[in-house]
Motif scaffolding. Structure first.
Motif, PDB file in Angstrom:
ATOM      1  N   GLY A 243      50.765  35.308  45.117  1.00  0.00           N
ATOM      2  CA  GLY A 243      49.534  36.013  45.465  1.00  0.00           C
ATOM      3  C   GLY A 243      49.071  36.949  44.365  1.00  0.00           C
ATOM      4  O   GLY A 243      47.868  37.067  44.100  1.00  0.00           O
ATOM      5  N   VAL A 244      50.008  37.619  43.707  1.00  0.00           N
ATOM      6  CA  VAL A 244      49.667  38.506  42.589  1.00  0.00           C
ATOM      7  C   VAL A 244      49.052  37.707  41.446  1.00  0.00           C
ATOM      8  O   VAL A 244      48.043  38.113  40.846  1.00  0.00           O
ATOM      9  CB  VAL A 244      50.914  39.269  42.114  1.00  0.00           C
ATOM     10  CG1 VAL A 244      50.603  40.053  40.837  1.00  0.00           C
ATOM     11  CG2 VAL A 244      51.406  40.219  43.194  1.00  0.00           C
ATOM     12  N   LEU A 245      49.643  36.559  41.132  1.00  0.00           N
ATOM     13  CA  LEU A 245      49.105  35.719  40.051  1.00  0.00           C
ATOM     14  C   LEU A 245      47.690  35.247  40.371  1.00  0.00           C
ATOM     15  O   LEU A 245      46.824  35.203  39.483  1.00  0.00           O
ATOM     16  CB  LEU A 245      50.020  34.519  39.814  1.00  0.00           C
ATOM     17  CG  LEU A 245      51.397  34.816  39.214  1.00  0.00           C
ATOM     18  CD1 LEU A 245      52.168  33.524  38.986  1.00  0.00           C
ATOM     19  CD2 LEU A 245      51.270  35.585  37.899  1.00  0.00           C
ATOM     20  N   MET A 246      47.448  34.887  41.629  1.00  0.00           N
ATOM     21  CA  MET A 246      46.093  34.474  42.006  1.00  0.00           C
ATOM     22  C   MET A 246      45.125  35.647  41.926  1.00  0.00           C
ATOM     23  O   MET A 246      43.962  35.475  41.538  1.00  0.00           O
ATOM     24  CB  MET A 246      46.095  33.882  43.409  1.00  0.00           C
ATOM     25  CG  MET A 246      46.700  32.502  43.504  1.00  0.00           C
ATOM     26  SD  MET A 246      46.220  31.642  45.026  1.00  0.00           S
ATOM     27  CE  MET A 246      44.463  31.428  44.757  1.00  0.00           C
ATOM     28  N   GLY A 247      45.597  36.832  42.293  1.00  0.00           N
ATOM     29  CA  GLY A 247      44.740  38.014  42.190  1.00  0.00           C
ATOM     30  C   GLY A 247      44.349  38.315  40.753  1.00  0.00           C
ATOM     31  O   GLY A 247      43.211  38.712  40.477  1.00  0.00           O
ATOM     32  N   ILE A 248      45.282  38.118  39.822  1.00  0.00           N
ATOM     33  CA  ILE A 248      44.972  38.314  38.404  1.00  0.00           C
ATOM     34  C   ILE A 248      44.060  37.194  37.907  1.00  0.00           C
ATOM     35  O   ILE A 248      43.109  37.433  37.158  1.00  0.00           O
ATOM     36  CB  ILE A 248      46.278  38.357  37.579  1.00  0.00           C
ATOM     37  CG1 ILE A 248      47.106  39.581  37.971  1.00  0.00           C
ATOM     38  CG2 ILE A 248      45.970  38.366  36.088  1.00  0.00           C
ATOM     39  CD1 ILE A 248      48.478  39.619  37.311  1.00  0.00           C
ATOM     40  N   GLY A 249      44.341  35.963  38.349  1.00  0.00           N
ATOM     41  CA  GLY A 249      43.575  34.827  37.865  1.00  0.00           C
ATOM     42  C   GLY A 249      42.124  34.826  38.301  1.00  0.00           C
ATOM     43  O   GLY A 249      41.259  34.276  37.603  1.00  0.00           O
ATOM     44  N   ARG A 250      41.808  35.457  39.436  1.00  0.00           N
ATOM     45  CA  ARG A 250      40.418  35.439  39.911  1.00  0.00           C
ATOM     46  C   ARG A 250      39.502  36.204  38.957  1.00  0.00           C
ATOM     47  O   ARG A 250      38.298  35.944  38.902  1.00  0.00           O
ATOM     48  CB  ARG A 250      40.334  36.055  41.304  1.00  0.00           C
ATOM     49  CG  ARG A 250      40.654  37.538  41.342  1.00  0.00           C
ATOM     50  CD  ARG A 250      40.505  38.121  42.724  1.00  0.00           C
ATOM     51  NE  ARG A 250      40.965  39.503  42.753  1.00  0.00           N
ATOM     52  CZ  ARG A 250      40.941  40.276  43.825  1.00  0.00           C
ATOM     53  NH1 ARG A 250      40.468  39.784  44.965  1.00  0.00           N
ATOM     54  NH2 ARG A 250      41.392  41.516  43.782  1.00  0.00           N
TER      55      ARG A 250
END
Length: 288
Positions: A243-250
């Protein structure tokens, strides 16, 4: 041919049915994720905190990158493969412990409700109804906002809250049905303690249903965990999760889409694989 023989043959043929290809692929992918969860620290090519600002947003191999960083690098030049391995480890540990904790707590409460009845059953039913009507994300946000010093342990405890009411309802319904059986009533007449009846006779009969529910609830727990981390209220840097990686990727979806695409694809395949396995197990139990 007798009815008993026909039933035996049908069970034998059901047990001899080959495992579908989709289920095999789901099992293989789940085993791969479990392997990555256990051995992530040893197979990471780079430290997750290692940064290389001169090599930011390096593309993955499929986007024209090189094999030095197969999954590319993020906005700080960190190796995405190492970050993904650590993220899988964190997300799966949280989801696994959360699922197990919720299953244990919910099952115990369900058995207590069936055993005690009366006002205790009513009180547990009130908590079950409250949990079922309260959106989990709202409850988690409230707890994380009120409780100070949010850490991994607190986050895991919050994830244990997710879905416990389903196990309570299942365990209670199975226990109430078992209480009416001749076998259980005979044990009660002979003076067998209630705790022994519930732990050694009723609970084992409910394990199949509970395990299937766990396999179906596990993907939902992963999604709940990643949703909280995506909002930035769960695992905090320098640690990471899917979830953290997706938050950064957005924030870099246009210039570096792989930052969100890779963890998102893993979440999709992980939840889909476990759901397929859970559906297959449920069908096998129904056939038997």
């Amino acid at each position: 041919m007798s009815v008993v023989s026909e039933i035996a043959l049908s069970k034998k043929s059901a047990a001899a049915e080959p495992i579908p290809l989709l289920v095999k692929l789901s099992i293989l992918f789940t085993l791969l994720l479990i392997f990555c969860t256990i051995f992530a620290q040893w197979i990471m090519p780079y430290p997750v905190t290692g940064t290389d600002l001169l090599n930011r947003f390096a593309p993955p191999v499929l986007f024209g990158g090189n094999w030095a960083h197969p999954f590319g690098t993020d906005n700080l030049g960190r190796d995405m493969l190492s970050l993904v391995l650590r993220a899988v480890q964190v997300s799966f540990v949280i989801a696994f412990i959360g699922t197990i904790g919720g299953a244990i707590a919910g099952t115990i409460l369900g058995l207590i409700a069936a055993w005690s009845g009366g006002i205790i059953d009513d009180i547990i039913g009130i908590f079950v109804d409250f949990q079922a009507t309260m959106p989990f994300l709202v409850l988690a946000l409230a707890l994380l906002a009120v409780l100070p010093n949010a850490n991994m342990t607190l986050f895991i405890i919050i994830m244990c809250i997710y879905g416990w009411e389903r196990y309570t309802r299942l365990a209670r319904s199975v226990a109430l049905a078992a209480k009416e059986s001749t076998f259980v009533q005979a044990l009660a007449v002979t003076g067998t303690p209630s705790w022994r009846i519930y732990s050694l006779h009723i609970l084992p009969n409910a394990m199949g249903v509970l395990l299937v529910n766990m396999s179906l609830n596990f993907p939902a727990t992963i999604l709940a965990e990643t949703s909280l981390n995506f909002l930035g209220i769960g695992i905090q840097p320098p640690d990471t999760s899917l979830g953290v990686l997706m938050g950064i990727g957005r924030n870099h979806i246009y210039n570096a889409p792989w930052l969100a695409l890779i963890p998102g694809l893993i979440i999709l395949l992980a939840t889909l694989s476990v759901s397929i396995i859970g559906d297959w197990l449920r069908d096998k139990i129904d056939q038997n």
